[in-house]
Design an enzyme around this catalytic site. Structure first.
Site, PDB file in Angstrom:
ATOM      1  N   GLY A  46       0.840  -1.195   0.000  1.00  0.00           N
ATOM      2  CA  GLY A  46       0.000   0.000   0.000  1.00  0.00           C
ATOM      3  C   GLY A  46       0.873   1.242   0.000  1.00  0.00           C
ATOM      4  N   GLN A  51       2.809   9.843   1.829  1.00  0.00           N
ATOM      5  CA  GLN A  51       4.096   9.134   1.927  1.00  0.00           C
ATOM      6  C   GLN A  51       5.055   9.505   0.800  1.00  0.00           C
ATOM      7  OE1 GLN A  51       2.127   5.076   2.513  1.00  0.00           O
ATOM      8  NE2 GLN A  51       3.965   4.879   3.783  1.00  0.00           N
ATOM      9  N   CYS A  94       5.384  -0.430   7.718  1.00  0.00           N
ATOM     10  CA  CYS A  94       5.070   0.785   6.980  1.00  0.00           C
ATOM     11  C   CYS A  94       6.321   1.250   6.251  1.00  0.00           C
ATOM     12  CB  CYS A  94       4.593   1.867   7.951  1.00  0.00           C
ATOM     13  SG  CYS A  94       4.095   3.397   7.135  1.00  0.00           S
ATOM     14  N   LEU A  95       6.171   1.604   4.979  1.00  0.00           N
ATOM     15  CA  LEU A  95       7.317   2.063   4.198  1.00  0.00           C
ATOM     16  C   LEU A  95       7.909   3.339   4.793  1.00  0.00           C
ATOM     17  CD1 LEU A  95       5.901   1.408   0.612  1.00  0.00           C
ATOM     18  CD2 LEU A  95       7.685   0.105   1.803  1.00  0.00           C
ATOM     19  N   HIS A 136      -4.990   0.844   7.166  1.00  0.00           N
ATOM     20  CA  HIS A 136      -3.652   1.427   7.394  1.00  0.00           C
ATOM     21  C   HIS A 136      -3.460   2.637   6.470  1.00  0.00           C
ATOM     22  CE1 HIS A 136       0.933   0.831   7.828  1.00  0.00           C
ATOM     23  NE2 HIS A 136       0.824   1.665   6.815  1.00  0.00           N
ATOM     24  N   GLU A 137      -3.863   2.491   5.202  1.00  0.00           N
ATOM     25  CA  GLU A 137      -3.721   3.597   4.243  1.00  0.00           C
ATOM     26  C   GLU A 137      -4.678   4.741   4.594  1.00  0.00           C
ATOM     27  OE1 GLU A 137      -1.178   3.352   2.694  1.00  0.00           O
ATOM     28  OE2 GLU A 137      -0.946   1.200   2.906  1.00  0.00           O
ATOM     29  N   HIS A 140      -3.292   6.957   7.109  1.00  0.00           N
ATOM     30  CA  HIS A 140      -2.282   7.913   6.613  1.00  0.00           C
ATOM     31  C   HIS A 140      -2.940   9.221   6.160  1.00  0.00           C
ATOM     32  CE1 HIS A 140       1.600   5.921   6.692  1.00  0.00           C
ATOM     33  NE2 HIS A 140       1.164   4.857   6.052  1.00  0.00           N
TER      34      HIS A 140
HETATM   35  O1  GNR Z   1       3.931  -2.681   2.663  1.00  0.00           O
HETATM   36  C1  GNR Z   1       3.176  -2.581   3.630  1.00  0.00           C
HETATM   37  N1  GNR Z   1       2.838  -3.716   4.307  1.00  0.00           N
HETATM   38  C2  GNR Z   1       1.818  -3.756   5.232  1.00  0.00           C
HETATM   39  C3  GNR Z   1       1.724  -4.900   6.026  1.00  0.00           C
HETATM   40  C4  GNR Z   1       0.718  -5.010   6.959  1.00  0.00           C
HETATM   41  C5  GNR Z   1      -0.200  -3.993   7.108  1.00  0.00           C
HETATM   42  C6  GNR Z   1      -0.099  -2.844   6.349  1.00  0.00           C
HETATM   43  C7  GNR Z   1       0.895  -2.727   5.412  1.00  0.00           C
HETATM   44  S1  GNR Z   1       0.992  -1.304   4.433  1.00  0.00           S
HETATM   45  C8  GNR Z   1       2.689  -1.256   4.078  1.00  0.00           C
HETATM   46  C9  GNR Z   1       3.013  -0.155   3.089  1.00  0.00           C
HETATM   47  C10 GNR Z   1       2.712   1.178   3.700  1.00  0.00           C
HETATM   48  O2  GNR Z   1       3.420   1.739   4.479  1.00  0.00           O
HETATM   49  N2  GNR Z   1       1.577   1.737   3.381  1.00  0.00           N
HETATM   50  O3  GNR Z   1       1.217   2.901   3.933  1.00  0.00           O
HETATM   51 NI    NI Z   2       2.184   2.953   5.874  1.00  0.00          NI
END
Ligand code: GNR
Ligand code: NI
Length: 175
Positions: A46, A51, A94-95, A136-137, A140
């Site tokens: 995601g 980001q 999270c990246l 999660h997105e 953000h």
């Molecule tokens: O790559 C990602 N892996 C992930 C694993 C478990 C729950 C959420 C994620 S999202 C993350 C990429 C990211 O930071 N998206 O905002």
């Molecule tokens: Ni993230």
């Protein structure tokens, strides 16, 4: 197509509230293409606009298992219409917080309404990893991070580690 730079902790941008996308046009579709490319390259499942330094309510995701199981989704101005009472736990990363992982509990199923990259209104019931990733997105877009769901002690420790790392890089003249 272009790879975009990913913003990492403790950049205050990650705490910003993103504003609605006003027009779904060719410029926006170019951003979406670049976000997909950046997300796949990372690799991540995601990626939210903020980001890559774009404070707009948009994210890409793909929880497919690989080249022959792809599921690219782009949500623009998403709204949550419904979320289940039952919860599920995933180890999240999270990246923007590289190499840190923690278990997070969230609603197991969530229904979203959003515009796709062609400006068409869509509704989607997300379950399993899709539900976790989409939430999660969505977080953000409101300046929230998965570390907001862990203990304060652990969160402060992670933030401190990344703050120290950023200062070291600053001194060395990286970025
Ligand atoms: O790559 C990602 N892996 C992930 C694993 C478990 C729950 C959420 C994620 S999202 C993350 C990429 C990211 O930071 N998206 O905002
Ligand atoms: Ni993230």
């Amino acid at each position: 197509m272009a790879l975009l730079d990913i913003v990492t902790l403790p950049d205050p941008m990650l705490r910003e509230q993103s504003a609605p996308v006003e027009r779904v046009d060719d410029d926006l579709r170019r951003l979406v293409e670049n976000m997909f490319e950046t997300m796949y390259k990372a690799p991540g499942i995601g990626l939210a606009g903020i980001q890559v330094g774009v404070p707009r309510r948009i994210f890409t995701m793909d929880c497919g298992k690989g080249d022959d199981d792809k599921n690219p989704i782009c949500m623009i101005n998403p709204e949550i219409l419904w979320q289940s009472d039952d919860l599920s736990t995933y180890e999240e990363g999270c990246l923007s917080i590289p190499d840190y992982y923690a278990e997070v509990e969230r609603p197991a199923s969530v229904k979203f309404r959003f515009l796709d990259q062609f400006g068409k209104e869509q509704e989607m019931l997300c379950e399993g990893l899709d539900a976790t990733c989409a939430q999660h997105e969505f977080d953000h877009l409101n300046g929230a991070l998965f570390i907001d769901y862990i203990s304060r002690l652990r969160r402060d420790r992670v933030i401190k580690k990344f703050t120290k790392l950023a200062k070291q890089k600053d001194k060395q003249g990286i970025l």
